[in-house]
Design an enzyme around this catalytic site. Structure first.
Site, mmCIF file in Angstrom:
data_model
loop_
_atom_site.group_PDB
_atom_site.id
_atom_site.type_symbol
_atom_site.label_atom_id
_atom_site.label_comp_id
_atom_site.label_asym_id
_atom_site.label_seq_id
_atom_site.Cartn_x
_atom_site.Cartn_y
_atom_site.Cartn_z
ATOM 1 N N SER B 48 8.795 43.145 62.545
ATOM 2 C CA SER B 48 7.759 43.434 61.547
ATOM 3 C C SER B 48 7.274 42.119 60.964
ATOM 4 O O SER B 48 8.071 41.217 60.696
ATOM 5 C CB SER B 48 8.311 44.339 60.445
ATOM 6 O OG SER B 48 7.251 44.734 59.586
ATOM 7 N N GLU B 49 5.959 42.012 60.762
ATOM 8 C CA GLU B 49 5.332 40.747 60.358
ATOM 9 C C GLU B 49 5.852 40.213 59.028
ATOM 10 O O GLU B 49 5.747 39.034 58.744
ATOM 11 C CB GLU B 49 3.814 40.914 60.286
ATOM 12 C CG GLU B 49 3.372 41.899 59.186
ATOM 13 C CD GLU B 49 1.865 42.147 59.202
ATOM 14 O OE1 GLU B 49 1.201 41.792 60.187
ATOM 15 O OE2 GLU B 49 1.365 42.711 58.208
ATOM 16 N N ASN B 50 6.394 41.115 58.196
ATOM 17 C CA ASN B 50 6.904 40.671 56.898
ATOM 18 C C ASN B 50 8.355 40.213 56.958
ATOM 19 O O ASN B 50 9.009 40.142 55.916
ATOM 20 C CB ASN B 50 6.703 41.761 55.836
ATOM 21 C CG ASN B 50 7.257 43.107 56.238
ATOM 22 O OD1 ASN B 50 7.125 43.519 57.386
ATOM 23 N ND2 ASN B 50 7.894 43.785 55.316
#
Lengths: 222, 222
Positions: B48-50
Site C-alpha cells: 500500500s502506497e502509505n
C-alpha cells in the site's frame, strides 16, 4: 544538555512566520498532527503554503486553516476526499492556489530537500499535464521529468514516542510522510503520545533520529 | 446471447494472472476485489502506497485501527511478516521496479498502452492524482481492470486517449467484462472473450482496431 521537549502546543508553534511553507504530515486521517495544526490556527500565522497529501476534510486540521483564510497555496497529491468541502469551495472561487504533484514525486521532492540535492529526474508524470513546462530528458531509455526539491520552513509531524533528543518512533501506517518531512524543514515540530527516557527507545528501531527534530510536544491521548 | 462477466468474474480472471509469491499493489475501486478471490494456494504480498507491505483484509467490526488504513483510506490489517515504512520508501518500491504487478482501473486505454485514469474534466472538480502516475510507470507489469465501455456505451479502448494521460505506454494487459486483451506493438490483441460474443460484436464496442489471437479462449462466468 539537549532537551527538545517543549511544555505546550503554543510553545511548539511559536515563531512560525506569515508566508511560511509548512509541511503537514498525514495520509487521510492517519498520522495527521491535528493538535499542532490547531495550535498553528490559534497562533495566527497567515499567507501560508501548506504541503500535505490531502487537503483536509470536515472542519478540522488543514480544512480549518483553509476555512480561516490562512492558506495561500496548497501543494498536494490528492486534494479531493469525502468532506474536502473547504478546499473545494476556495478552489472554485479562485481563492487558493493548487500545485498538484504526484504522490511519489511529492515525497521524493521533500526527500531531495532534506538530502541536500538539487532535484532529480523521474519517469513519473512524463507525457502528462503535470510535466508541462518542466525539463524532460531521455535517461536509461525512458523519458524523465526534472523535479525540484521541496523544502519547508516548518514541518508539523505526528509520532508515537520521543525522547528528549527528539528521537522518534511511529505507530503503524501513521508514519507515512513523517520521516521525510522531518528532514526537509528548517524547523521540525513533532507531537507525540508519550515521552520516554533517553536510552529507552531501541536504537535499532529509532525511525527518525533526533538530528532532524527541533521541538517535541506531548499531546494527551484521550 | 452475450454473457458479460460480473465484476467478481473479471476479478477471478485477473487473479489467475498473478503468480504465487508476487508483490502486488491493487488500485482503488474495482481492483480491490482481486484480493478477495486470489486462491489460498498463493502467497501474495500486498503493498500500500502509505507504507505497508503484507497488508491483510479488513479487520473484524470493532477491531479497526484508524491509523492502519489502505490507499482508499479504509481500515485494513497487517499479516505476519508484514512491515511498515515511510512514504518515500513506499514510492521507491514502485518507481524502482520492485512491485511485480499492479491492477488499476481506467477511464481509457489506448492501443499503445497509454493509460488515462485520473481526470476526465479539469474544469468543475479540483484535479487529484495521488499515486496513480508513480504506480503505473513503476510496476513491472500493469494490468487494467475495467468495463469494456462507459456507462453510456462509449468505448474505453481507443486508438488514442482523449482524456489527460496518467502515463504513456505502460499497460500490458486489459481485462474487461467482455474480453482479455494484450497491448502489443501491433495494438490490442484479443486473447479471450465472453461467452456468446463474436469478434465482430467486440470490434463494434471497441474504437481501437482489434487483432484476434489464433485461438481465442472463452472466459468463465459464475
Amino acid at each position: 544538555m539537549i532537551d527538545k521537549r517543549v511544555a505546550t502546543l503554543a510553545d511548539a508553534v511559536a515563531g512560525i512566520a506569515d508566508g511560511a511553507t509548512v509541511l503537514v504530515g498525514g495520509f487521510g486521517d492517519s498520522g495527521v498532527p491535528v493538535e499542532l495544526v490547531h495550535a498553528l490556527l490559534d497562533q495566527g500565522a497567515r499567507d501560508l503554503t501548506i504541503v500535505t497529501n490531502n487537503a483536509g476534510s470536515g472542519e478540522r486540521d488543514v480544512a480549518a486553516l483553509i476555512r480561516e483564510r490562512r492558506v495561500r497555496k496548497i501543494v498536494c497529491s490528492y486534494p479531493r476526499s469525502a468532506g474536502s468541502i473547504w478546499f473545494e469551495e476556495f478552489w472554485r472561487a479562485g481563492e487558493i492556489e493548487l500545485e498538484l504533484v504526484p504522490q511519489g514525486t511529492l515525497s521524493e521532492r521533500m526527500r531531495a530537500a532534506g538530502a541536500g540535492l538539487g532535484g532529480f529526474f523521474t519517469p513519473t508524470g512524463a507525457d502528462t499535464l503535470l510535466a508541462e513546462g518542466k525539463e524532460v530528458r531521455v535517461l536509461g531509455g525512458r523519458r524523465q521529468v526534472f523535479e525540484e526539491p521541496l523544502p519547508g520552513d516548518v514541518a508539523l509531524v505526528k509520532a508515537y514516542r520521543a525522547d528528549r533528543w527528539g528521537n522518534l518512533v511511529y505507530r503503524t501506517a501513521a508514519r507515512n510522510f513523517g520521516p521525510t518531512m522531518a528532514a526537509a524543514a528548517a524547523l521540525t515540530v513533532v507531537q507525540v503520545d508519550e515521552f520516554v527516557e533517553l536510552g529507552e527507545l531501541d536504537p535499532e528501531a529509532i525511525v527518525t533520529p533526533g538530528i532532524y527534530v527541533d521541538r517535541v510536544v506531548r499531546v494527551e491521548v484521550l | 446471447m452475450i454473457q458479460p462477466l460480473s465484476d467478481i468474474d473479471v476479478a477471478r480472471r485477473v487473479a489467475t494472472d498473478i503468480p504465487d509469491g508476487s508483490y502486488v499493489n491493487l488500485g482503488i475501486g474495482m481492483p480491490t476485489l482481486v484480493a478477495d478471490v486470489v486462491g489460498p494456494d498463493k502467497e501474495i504480498v500486498y503493498h500500500s502506497e502509505n507504507g505497508i507491505l503484507g497488508m491483510g483484509p479488513a479487520p473484524a467490526p470493532g477491531e479497526e485501527n484508524p491509523e492502519l488504513i489502505n490507499a482508499g483510506k479504509q481500515p485494513v490489517t497487517l499479516l505476519p511478516g508484514g512491515s511498515f515504512f515511510h512514504h518515500t520508501d513506499a514510492f521507491m518500491m514502485m518507481r524502482g521496479g520492485h512491485i511485480d504487478l499492479t491492477v488499476l482501473g481506467a477511464f481509457q486505454v489506448s492501443e499503445r498502452g497509454d493509460l488515462a485514469n485520473w481526470i476526465t474534466d479539469v474544469v468543475t472538480h479540483p484535479p487529484a492524482v495521488g499515486g496513480a502516475m508513480d504506480l503505473s510507470v513503476g510496476a513491472k507489469r500493469v494490468l487494467v481492470m475495467t468495463t469494456h465501455v462507459t456507462r453510456d456505451g462509449r468505448p474505453k479502448l481507443l486508438p488514442q486517449c482523449s482524456y489527460p494521460l496518467t502515463a504513456a505506454g505502460v499497460v500490458d494487459r486489459v481485462f474487461t467484462d467482455l474480453a482479455v486483451l494484450d497491448v502489443t506493438p501491433a495494438g490490442f490483441v484479443v486473447r479471450e472473450m465472453a461467452p456468446g460474443l463474436t469478434a465482430g460484436e467486440l470490434q463494434e464496442l471497441t474504437a481501437a482496431r482489434l487483432t484476434f489471437a489464433d485461438e481465442v479462449g472463452v472466459l468463465s462466468t459464475s
